[in-house]
Design an enzyme around this catalytic site. Sequence first.
Site, PDB file in Angstrom:
ATOM      1  N   LYS A  22       0.841  -1.191   0.055  1.00  0.00           N
ATOM      2  CA  LYS A  22       0.005  -0.007   0.120  1.00  0.00           C
ATOM      3  C   LYS A  22       0.941   1.158   0.011  1.00  0.00           C
ATOM      4  O   LYS A  22       0.640   2.084  -0.764  1.00  0.00           O
ATOM      5  CB  LYS A  22      -0.997   0.002   1.139  1.00  0.00           C
ATOM      6  N   ASN A  23       1.824   1.249   0.894  1.00  0.00           N
ATOM      7  CA  ASN A  23       2.777   2.594   0.840  1.00  0.00           C
ATOM      8  C   ASN A  23       3.522   2.894  -0.289  1.00  0.00           C
ATOM      9  O   ASN A  23       3.993   3.896  -0.341  1.00  0.00           O
ATOM     10  CB  ASN A  23       3.496   2.514   2.327  1.00  0.00           C
ATOM     11  N   ARG A  92      -3.983   9.890   3.300  1.00  0.00           N
ATOM     12  CA  ARG A  92      -2.933  10.957   3.784  1.00  0.00           C
ATOM     13  C   ARG A  92      -2.001  11.176   2.461  1.00  0.00           C
ATOM     14  O   ARG A  92      -1.408  12.361   2.175  1.00  0.00           O
ATOM     15  CB  ARG A  92      -2.344  10.452   4.871  1.00  0.00           C
ATOM     16  N   CYS A 116      -5.182   8.450   8.693  1.00  0.00           N
ATOM     17  CA  CYS A 116      -5.549   7.967   9.972  1.00  0.00           C
ATOM     18  C   CYS A 116      -5.129   8.902  11.053  1.00  0.00           C
ATOM     19  O   CYS A 116      -4.112   9.538  11.051  1.00  0.00           O
ATOM     20  CB  CYS A 116      -4.614   6.716  10.371  1.00  0.00           C
ATOM     21  N   ARG A 121       0.568  14.391  12.821  1.00  0.00           N
ATOM     22  CA  ARG A 121       1.052  14.291  11.481  1.00  0.00           C
ATOM     23  C   ARG A 121       1.058  15.567  10.575  1.00  0.00           C
ATOM     24  O   ARG A 121       0.496  15.829   9.794  1.00  0.00           O
ATOM     25  CB  ARG A 121       0.040  13.239  10.718  1.00  0.00           C
ATOM     26  N   PRO A 122       2.250  16.505  11.111  1.00  0.00           N
ATOM     27  CA  PRO A 122       2.130  17.631  10.450  1.00  0.00           C
ATOM     28  C   PRO A 122       2.992  17.532   8.912  1.00  0.00           C
ATOM     29  O   PRO A 122       3.538  16.140   9.008  1.00  0.00           O
ATOM     30  CB  PRO A 122       3.157  18.467  11.061  1.00  0.00           C
ATOM     31  N   ILE A 123       2.933  18.282   8.157  1.00  0.00           N
ATOM     32  CA  ILE A 123       3.677  18.100   6.763  1.00  0.00           C
ATOM     33  C   ILE A 123       4.557  19.210   6.532  1.00  0.00           C
ATOM     34  O   ILE A 123       4.798  19.649   5.468  1.00  0.00           O
ATOM     35  CB  ILE A 123       2.608  17.619   5.586  1.00  0.00           C
ATOM     36  N   ASP A 124       5.260  19.713   7.741  1.00  0.00           N
ATOM     37  CA  ASP A 124       5.983  20.807   7.652  1.00  0.00           C
ATOM     38  C   ASP A 124       7.498  20.650   6.922  1.00  0.00           C
ATOM     39  O   ASP A 124       8.061  21.392   6.113  1.00  0.00           O
ATOM     40  CB  ASP A 124       6.267  21.573   9.037  1.00  0.00           C
ATOM     41  N   ASP A 304       3.722   0.452  12.048  1.00  0.00           N
ATOM     42  CA  ASP A 304       2.386   0.020  11.453  1.00  0.00           C
ATOM     43  C   ASP A 304       2.277  -1.462  11.899  1.00  0.00           C
ATOM     44  O   ASP A 304       1.262  -2.045  11.718  1.00  0.00           O
ATOM     45  CB  ASP A 304       2.547   0.007  10.000  1.00  0.00           C
ATOM     46  N   ILE A 326       7.022   6.635  17.161  1.00  0.00           N
ATOM     47  CA  ILE A 326       6.803   7.740  16.045  1.00  0.00           C
ATOM     48  C   ILE A 326       5.619   8.498  16.088  1.00  0.00           C
ATOM     49  O   ILE A 326       5.647   9.723  15.682  1.00  0.00           O
ATOM     50  CB  ILE A 326       6.684   6.678  14.652  1.00  0.00           C
ATOM     51  N   ARG A 396      -8.660  -0.190   3.677  1.00  0.00           N
ATOM     52  CA  ARG A 396      -8.055   0.796   3.099  1.00  0.00           C
ATOM     53  C   ARG A 396      -6.561   0.112   2.798  1.00  0.00           C
ATOM     54  O   ARG A 396      -6.049   0.681   1.993  1.00  0.00           O
ATOM     55  CB  ARG A 396      -7.696   2.038   4.150  1.00  0.00           C
TER      56      ARG A 396
HETATM   57  C1  UD1 Z   1       4.351   6.824   6.368  1.00  0.00           C
HETATM   58  C2  UD1 Z   1       3.316   5.553   6.119  1.00  0.00           C
HETATM   59  C3  UD1 Z   1       2.764   5.248   7.625  1.00  0.00           C
HETATM   60  C4  UD1 Z   1       3.756   4.822   8.444  1.00  0.00           C
HETATM   61  C5  UD1 Z   1       4.759   5.870   8.427  1.00  0.00           C
HETATM   62  C6  UD1 Z   1       5.930   5.461   9.450  1.00  0.00           C
HETATM   63  C7  UD1 Z   1       2.604   6.127   4.015  1.00  0.00           C
HETATM   64  C8  UD1 Z   1       1.379   6.730   3.103  1.00  0.00           C
HETATM   65  N1  UD1 Z   1       2.337   5.912   5.144  1.00  0.00           N
HETATM   66  O1  UD1 Z   1       3.638   7.903   6.780  1.00  0.00           O
HETATM   67  O2  UD1 Z   1       2.059   3.985   7.325  1.00  0.00           O
HETATM   68  O3  UD1 Z   1       3.345   4.575   9.683  1.00  0.00           O
HETATM   69  O4  UD1 Z   1       5.299   6.249   7.459  1.00  0.00           O
HETATM   70  O5  UD1 Z   1       6.752   4.637   8.819  1.00  0.00           O
HETATM   71  O6  UD1 Z   1       3.594   5.870   3.417  1.00  0.00           O
HETATM   72  N2  UD1 Z   1       6.769  14.423  10.729  1.00  0.00           N
HETATM   73  C9  UD1 Z   1       6.877  15.708  10.885  1.00  0.00           C
HETATM   74  N3  UD1 Z   1       6.524  16.622   9.809  1.00  0.00           N
HETATM   75  C10 UD1 Z   1       6.561  16.026   8.394  1.00  0.00           C
HETATM   76  C11 UD1 Z   1       6.535  14.740   8.070  1.00  0.00           C
HETATM   77  C12 UD1 Z   1       6.683  13.973   9.542  1.00  0.00           C
HETATM   78  O7  UD1 Z   1       7.034  16.227  11.980  1.00  0.00           O
HETATM   79  O8  UD1 Z   1       6.609  16.890   7.605  1.00  0.00           O
HETATM   80  C13 UD1 Z   1       6.863  13.545  11.701  1.00  0.00           C
HETATM   81  C14 UD1 Z   1       5.408  12.896  11.981  1.00  0.00           C
HETATM   82  O9  UD1 Z   1       4.448  13.585  12.667  1.00  0.00           O
HETATM   83  C15 UD1 Z   1       5.878  11.411  12.649  1.00  0.00           C
HETATM   84  C16 UD1 Z   1       7.248  11.078  12.009  1.00  0.00           C
HETATM   85  O10 UD1 Z   1       7.554  12.239  11.618  1.00  0.00           O
HETATM   86  O11 UD1 Z   1       6.049  11.537  13.954  1.00  0.00           O
HETATM   87  C17 UD1 Z   1       6.970  10.158  10.870  1.00  0.00           C
HETATM   88  O12 UD1 Z   1       6.378  10.477   9.926  1.00  0.00           O
HETATM   89  P1  UD1 Z   1       6.507  10.014   8.253  1.00  0.00           P
HETATM   90  O13 UD1 Z   1       7.540   8.979   8.220  1.00  0.00           O
HETATM   91  O14 UD1 Z   1       6.420  11.294   7.389  1.00  0.00           O
HETATM   92  O15 UD1 Z   1       5.036   9.219   8.255  1.00  0.00           O
HETATM   93  P2  UD1 Z   1       4.207   9.364   7.075  1.00  0.00           P
HETATM   94  O16 UD1 Z   1       4.905   9.443   5.614  1.00  0.00           O
HETATM   95  O17 UD1 Z   1       2.961  10.120   7.339  1.00  0.00           O
END
Ligand code: UD1
Length: 417
Positions: A22-23, A92, A116, A121-124, A304, A326, A396
């Site tokens: 999926k990912n 997401r 989820c 889950r920020p995207i900064d 996961d 995480i 999903r």
């Molecule tokens: C992806 C996976 C998810 C998995 C996760 C960790 C997908 C679609 N989802 O999620 O299934 O649980 O990796 O293996 O591939 N963070 C920030 N700022 C950012 C981005 C991340 O602070 O801009 C933090 C997040 O809050 C979290 C950590 O970094 O604490 C890891 O997040 P990230 O690896 O980005 O997870 P996702 O890509 O959302």
Amino acid sequence: MKKLVIEGKRSLKGEVHISGAKNSVVALIPASILTRGKCVIKNVPDISDVRTLISMMKELGSKITFDKEILTIDNSEVKPKRINEEYASKIRASYYFMGSLLGRYHHAEMSFPGGCVIGSRPIDFHINSFKKMGAHIEEKLDGFVMDVDVFKGIDIFFDFPSVGATINVMIASVLAKGTTRIVNAAREPEIENVADFLNSMGAHIKGAGGGTITIEGVEELGDGEVEVIPDRIEAGTYLIIGSLLGTDFKVTGVVEEHLISLISKLKDAGVPVKVTGKTIRVSRPKHLKPVNIKTTVYPGFPTDLGQPMSTFLTQCEGMSLFEETIYENRLRHIPHLNNMGADIKAFDKSAIINGKTDLVGRKVKATDLRAGASMLVAGMIADGTTIIYNIEHLLRGYERIVSKLNNVGANIELIDE
Ligand code: UD1
């Protein structure tokens, strides 16, 4: 509303074949937007996230077909239209459209990505990286508007090796001017899968799967082809189930290397695990020993799999410690497990799990995708009938989960009310 009705304590025998990850696929589909050429993605799982992404692609003008696990994509007519809330909130990974639309059209507009609720889950990291590469990003009440004149390759350093940000910056850098280096990149196998796809189109990406990824920008891309890697989280979930209920239970079509953290913990607990090529065989031992689990980034124990593994720990004889590093909200399933008879004391991001406890069937809720997997495992080992509500979350991420498990002896019914 969909629910699962599970009759527990069925012993399992036979083979479960693992689907595409999926990912990976949720990144591969948006990544295809970078090229005007034709793309073929093989071993695609038929899960609801893929169906949502196909609808999103069609909305953007993509000619996309999905037949027998193969996606064929022609994005020559795609336009950088706004990705609306109906789609963006469901999944997401919709954030990957930012990287690909900005990369190819220098313009992207979308609502905030959903997914989820397992933490803030920020995207900064994504946003700040695009800005450093030259993008102008306006954050409005209903989403982002992004524009860039010239995307410039630069050095990007992540405070934390985020999977999503690594893939997104990699996608955005492929058509940028100059060289981008991503330092402290995530090393999850899905990242290499996406890099292989982009390289098949003519991108110049080196080091994906390691801590530093180098992307030399190119002018244009051609046709692309890739096979989605096996889903290590799906495989891990079935290995956990097989370790609790299996007699000669096989999981096939896997990459052992992607599952070493789980295999090692299952062996520590006393589970006989035998790997032969792409097949892993497990069965339920008489006694399970307690083990400590700390989720972390790859190749550490995957977050996961933390939730399904916590159900496994309720069956170990003694005290196991569980720590999530995480996300903040990965323990929302614990009250449901306790309601079924588990003895778990949950703290902020950790838990003490005392076993072995006999679980009993109850009405429970899947609070998120992997919590759904945890409840499924619990229902399968519990006495009596378990009903899991909000099962849309689980669907999903797991392809044909009911038939895969019923084929090896489970008694699960999916009811659509
Ligand atoms: C992806 C996976 C998810 C998995 C996760 C960790 C997908 C679609 N989802 O999620 O299934 O649980 O990796 O293996 O591939 N963070 C920030 N700022 C950012 C981005 C991340 O602070 O801009 C933090 C997040 O809050 C979290 C950590 O970094 O604490 C890891 O997040 P990230 O690896 O980005 O997870 P996702 O890509 O959302």
